[in-house]
Design an enzyme around this catalytic site. Structure first.
Site, PDB file in Angstrom:
ATOM      1  N   LYS A  22       0.844  -1.203   0.000  1.00 12.29           N
ATOM      2  CA  LYS A  22       0.000   0.000   0.000  1.00 12.29           C
ATOM      3  C   LYS A  22       0.882   1.257   0.000  1.00 12.29           C
ATOM      4  CE  LYS A  22      -1.651   1.498   4.091  1.00 12.29           C
ATOM      5  NZ  LYS A  22      -1.283   2.871   4.458  1.00 12.29           N
ATOM      6  N   ASN A  23       1.920   1.249   0.849  1.00 15.07           N
ATOM      7  CA  ASN A  23       2.702   2.472   1.024  1.00 15.07           C
ATOM      8  C   ASN A  23       3.714   2.721  -0.091  1.00 15.07           C
ATOM      9  OD1 ASN A  23       1.199   2.921   3.247  1.00 15.07           O
ATOM     10  ND2 ASN A  23       2.776   2.370   4.735  1.00 15.07           N
ATOM     11  N   CYS A 125      -4.554  12.793  12.817  1.00 14.78           N
ATOM     12  CA  CYS A 125      -5.226  11.508  12.669  1.00 14.78           C
ATOM     13  C   CYS A 125      -5.028  10.812  14.020  1.00 14.78           C
ATOM     14  CB  CYS A 125      -4.623  10.697  11.541  1.00 14.78           C
ATOM     15  SG  CYS A 125      -2.992  10.140  11.944  1.00 14.78           S
ATOM     16  N   ARG A 130       0.696  14.722  13.009  1.00  9.92           N
ATOM     17  CA  ARG A 130       1.284  14.421  11.687  1.00  9.92           C
ATOM     18  C   ARG A 130       1.309  15.664  10.778  1.00  9.92           C
ATOM     19  NH1 ARG A 130      -0.907   8.858   9.630  1.00  9.92           N
ATOM     20  NH2 ARG A 130       0.971   8.908   8.375  1.00  9.92           N
ATOM     21  N   ASP A 318       5.114   0.461  11.790  1.00 11.30           N
ATOM     22  CA  ASP A 318       3.867  -0.144  11.300  1.00 11.30           C
ATOM     23  C   ASP A 318       3.710  -1.600  11.741  1.00 11.30           C
ATOM     24  OD1 ASP A 318       3.798   1.610   8.101  1.00 11.30           O
ATOM     25  OD2 ASP A 318       3.379   2.236  10.161  1.00 11.30           O
ATOM     26  N   ARG A 410      -8.550  -0.342   4.905  1.00 11.92           N
ATOM     27  CA  ARG A 410      -7.661   0.629   4.264  1.00 11.92           C
ATOM     28  C   ARG A 410      -6.337  -0.014   3.888  1.00 11.92           C
ATOM     29  NH1 ARG A 410      -6.959   6.164   7.246  1.00 11.92           N
ATOM     30  NH2 ARG A 410      -5.602   6.260   5.445  1.00 11.92           N
TER      31      ARG A 410
HETATM   32  C1  EPZ Z   1       4.415   6.892   6.090  1.00  9.45           C
HETATM   33  O1  EPZ Z   1       3.656   7.922   6.694  1.00  9.45           O
HETATM   34  C2  EPZ Z   1       3.497   5.683   6.043  1.00  9.45           C
HETATM   35  N1  EPZ Z   1       2.326   5.989   5.215  1.00  9.45           N
HETATM   36  C3  EPZ Z   1       3.064   5.305   7.460  1.00  9.45           C
HETATM   37  O2  EPZ Z   1       2.272   4.119   7.355  1.00  9.45           O
HETATM   38  C4  EPZ Z   1       4.316   4.989   8.275  1.00  9.45           C
HETATM   39  O3  EPZ Z   1       3.942   4.689   9.594  1.00  9.45           O
HETATM   40  C5  EPZ Z   1       5.252   6.201   8.263  1.00  9.45           C
HETATM   41  O4  EPZ Z   1       5.568   6.567   6.901  1.00  9.45           O
HETATM   42  C6  EPZ Z   1       6.557   5.927   8.997  1.00  9.45           C
HETATM   43  O5  EPZ Z   1       7.206   4.834   8.413  1.00  9.45           O
HETATM   44  C7  EPZ Z   1       2.456   5.969   3.866  1.00  9.45           C
HETATM   45  O6  EPZ Z   1       3.523   5.717   3.332  1.00  9.45           O
HETATM   46  C8  EPZ Z   1       1.226   6.281   3.063  1.00  9.45           C
HETATM   47  P1  EPZ Z   1       6.537  10.257   8.152  1.00  9.45           P
HETATM   48  P2  EPZ Z   1       4.218   9.444   6.702  1.00  9.45           P
HETATM   49  O7  EPZ Z   1       6.435  11.513   7.361  1.00  9.45           O
HETATM   50  O8  EPZ Z   1       4.961   9.701   5.450  1.00  9.45           O
HETATM   51  C9  EPZ Z   1       6.603  13.498  11.606  1.00  9.45           C
HETATM   52  C10 EPZ Z   1       0.424   2.748   7.777  1.00  9.45           C
HETATM   53  O9  EPZ Z   1       0.009   2.223   8.820  1.00  9.45           O
HETATM   54  N2  EPZ Z   1       6.525  14.481  10.504  1.00  9.45           N
HETATM   55  O10 EPZ Z   1       7.719   9.367   7.961  1.00  9.45           O
HETATM   56  O11 EPZ Z   1       3.081  10.322   7.061  1.00  9.45           O
HETATM   57  C11 EPZ Z   1       5.320  12.684  11.716  1.00  9.45           C
HETATM   58  O12 EPZ Z   1       4.382  13.388  12.512  1.00  9.45           O
HETATM   59  C12 EPZ Z   1       0.901   4.185   7.797  1.00  9.45           C
HETATM   60  O13 EPZ Z   1       0.513   2.162   6.668  1.00  9.45           O
HETATM   61  C13 EPZ Z   1       6.696  15.826  10.807  1.00  9.45           C
HETATM   62  O14 EPZ Z   1       6.885  16.199  11.962  1.00  9.45           O
HETATM   63  O15 EPZ Z   1       5.231   9.364   7.926  1.00  9.45           O
HETATM   64  C14 EPZ Z   1       5.788  11.416  12.366  1.00  9.45           C
HETATM   65  O16 EPZ Z   1       5.859  11.598  13.759  1.00  9.45           O
HETATM   66  C15 EPZ Z   1       0.715   4.825   9.155  1.00  9.45           C
HETATM   67  N3  EPZ Z   1       6.624  16.748   9.796  1.00  9.45           N
HETATM   68  C16 EPZ Z   1       7.206  11.237  11.805  1.00  9.45           C
HETATM   69  O17 EPZ Z   1       7.591  12.526  11.296  1.00  9.45           O
HETATM   70  C17 EPZ Z   1       6.423  16.371   8.495  1.00  9.45           C
HETATM   71  O18 EPZ Z   1       6.400  17.250   7.612  1.00  9.45           O
HETATM   72  C18 EPZ Z   1       7.292  10.226  10.660  1.00  9.45           C
HETATM   73  O19 EPZ Z   1       6.360  10.633   9.704  1.00  9.45           O
HETATM   74  C19 EPZ Z   1       6.255  14.996   8.212  1.00  9.45           C
HETATM   75  C20 EPZ Z   1       6.319  14.068   9.223  1.00  9.45           C
END
Ligand code: EPZ
Length: 431
Positions: A22-23, A125, A130, A318, A410
């Site tokens: 998915k990701n 969320c 996030r 995850d 999802r």
């Molecule tokens: C991706 O989310 C995945 N989703 C998530 O999978 C996964 O948990 C996550 O990466 C971490 O591996 C998809 O790929 C669609 P991040 P993403 O940006 O990109 C903070 C699932 O269950 N952050 O790596 O949103 C954020 O709040 C989902 O399949 C900022 O502060 O994750 C988090 O604490 C859930 N500012 C951390 O970084 C930003 O601009 C990691 O987030 C962006 C992120």
């Protein structure tokens, strides 16, 4: 709202085919906006999130054709062709983005292709606020003018984007993907430092290269992109879902079963398979060829292992909830630390209702294994928390009913079908 009822205590035995990730599929689909050529993706999973993003892309003017490959009993992923001949709208509205945060991944491609975008802020969320500040700072470094007002990101790059060096203060999968896509059409060279190394990011990079992008350092935390004038379409196969693989591996372990998982990529599974082996689970991988299989079998009661979630190649956040369900039935105590998200321990209160013995302090959970969990009505809060409750239900004595299973749909394709085929007493109750 649908619910899932599980009567636990049956060891799972059989074979489960693993679908495309998915990701990886979600960012790959947004990459179609970067070219007027046709991007054809295969091994695409059948998931609610994919459908949500498809509708958004169609609003942007992408024409779509789907021809489900009816391979072995329809388990083969779908084949999806996307053609963004021209962009009809550069807006991603709140009612779509609030349903799926990954919609924010249209921002980079729209800016690169059209020089403007109006994308709703995703809002928080269940697992935390996030923010998207890293996405926006990075795009501003490439020359985009970013204005936040009335809940939307207004982005413009009337003179196009210009390459720059972007150093991420913390690892962000989505920000790395947005910047990577934007940089492919920026003037000059972009360097992304402290880039996410998740396999889904590398899958996107490899697809962009197949579309004519010039990217070096794939798989490392330093990506160098030399902008090109245009990208072309290509055919690309989505890589196997490492989290789905890990989830079903835990299903084998927690039920005392013996499963063969097919269509996996063992090179993505290091930290997860190591944790399972350390817990005493048998993980056997025959040869390392493409589309390989793995056999996962419980070797008696698992042992508690300590886990800390980390960016790839560390233990994936995850998989944290799923491993916690397993540790809840382990011999001994385990400490699980969630370092990526602020609030990703909401499965704990639900596991406690099933008789687990878990204490939470900040982002750390101390899990004392109990001989058996007890079935109970529980509620899902996010995608991975909901599947951890299903796993706990498979092992528990008695009946478990998981509500709000739309979270499951999802990210997991036909979950109850795949589990029932391996002996689980599980059914979906509509309505
Ligand atoms: C991706 O989310 C995945 N989703 C998530 O999978 C996964 O948990 C996550 O990466 C971490 O591996 C998809 O790929 C669609 P991040 P993403 O940006 O990109 C903070 C699932 O269950 N952050 O790596 O949103 C954020 O709040 C989902 O399949 C900022 O502060 O994750 C988090 O604490 C859930 N500012 C951390 O970084 C930003 O601009 C990691 O987030 C962006 C992120």
């Amino acid at each position: 709202m649908d619910r899932i009822r599980i009567r636990g205590g049956r060891p799972l035995k059989g074979t489960i085919p693993i679908g495309g990730a998915k990701n990886a599929a979600l960012p790959l689909m947004t990459a179609s906006l970067l070219t007027e050529g046709t991007l054809t993706l295969s091994n695409l999973p059948h998931l609610a999130d994919i459908a949500t993003l498809l509708h958004l892309l169609q609003r942007h003017g992408v024409t779509v054709s789907m021809n489900g490959a009816d391979g072995n009993e329809g388990h083969a992923g779908r084949v999806l062709s996307l053609t963004a001949g021209e962009i009809a709208s550069t807006e991603a509205p709140y009612d779509v983005v609030r349903k799926m945060r990954a919609s924010v991944l249209v921002l980079g491609p729209l800016l690169a292709r059209c020089g403007r975008a109006r994308v709703s802020l995703p809002g928080g969320c269940a697992i935390g606020p996030r923010p998207v500040d890293l996405h926006l700072k990075g795009l501003a470094a490439l020359g985009a003018e970013i204005d936040l007002r009335d809940g939307y990101i207004h982005a413009a790059a009337p003179r196009g984007l210009a390459g720059a060096t972007v150093r991420f203060p913390t690892v962000s999968v989505g920000a790395t993907e947005n910047l990577l896509m934007a940089a492919t059409l920026a003037r000059g060279e972009t360097v992304l430092e402290n880039a996410a190394r998740e396999p889904e990011v590398s899958d996107l990079a490899r697809c962009l290269v197949a579309m004519g992008a010039e990217i070096e350092g794939i798989g490392t935390d330093r990506l160098r992109v030399r902008g090109v004038r245009a990208l072309r379409g290509t055919d690309y196969r989505v890589l196997p879902d490492r989290i789905e693989t890990g989830t079903y591996a835990v299903a084998a372990a927690i039920t005392g079963g013996d499963l063969v998982l097919t269509g996996i990529d063992g090179t993505l599974m290091g930290a997860v398979f190591e944790a399972l082996a350390e817990a005493g689970v048998t993980v056997e991988q025959p040869g390392g060829e493409e589309g390989e299989a793995v056999r996962v079998a419980a070797g008696g009661r698992v042992r508690g292992v300590d886990l800390v979630t980390r960016p790839f190649p560390g233990f994936p956040t995850d998989m944290q909830a799923q491993m916690m369900a397993l540790m809840a039935t382990a011999e001994g105590t385990s400490t699980i630390v969630e370092t990526i998200f602020e609030n990703r321990l909401m499965h704990v209160p639900e596991l406690l209702r099933m008789g687990a013995d878990i204490t939470v302090r900040g982002g750390t959970a101390i899990v004392r294994g109990v001989p058996a969990l007890k079935g109970a009505p529980v509620m899902a809060t996010d995608l991975r928390a909901s599947v951890s409750l299903v796993l706990a239900g498979l092992a528990a004595e008695g009946d478990t009913e998981v509500s709000r299973v739309y979270h499951l749909d999802r990210g997991y394709e036909r979950l109850e079908e795949k589990l029932a085929a391996c002996g689980a007493d599980i059914e979906r109750i509509e309505g």
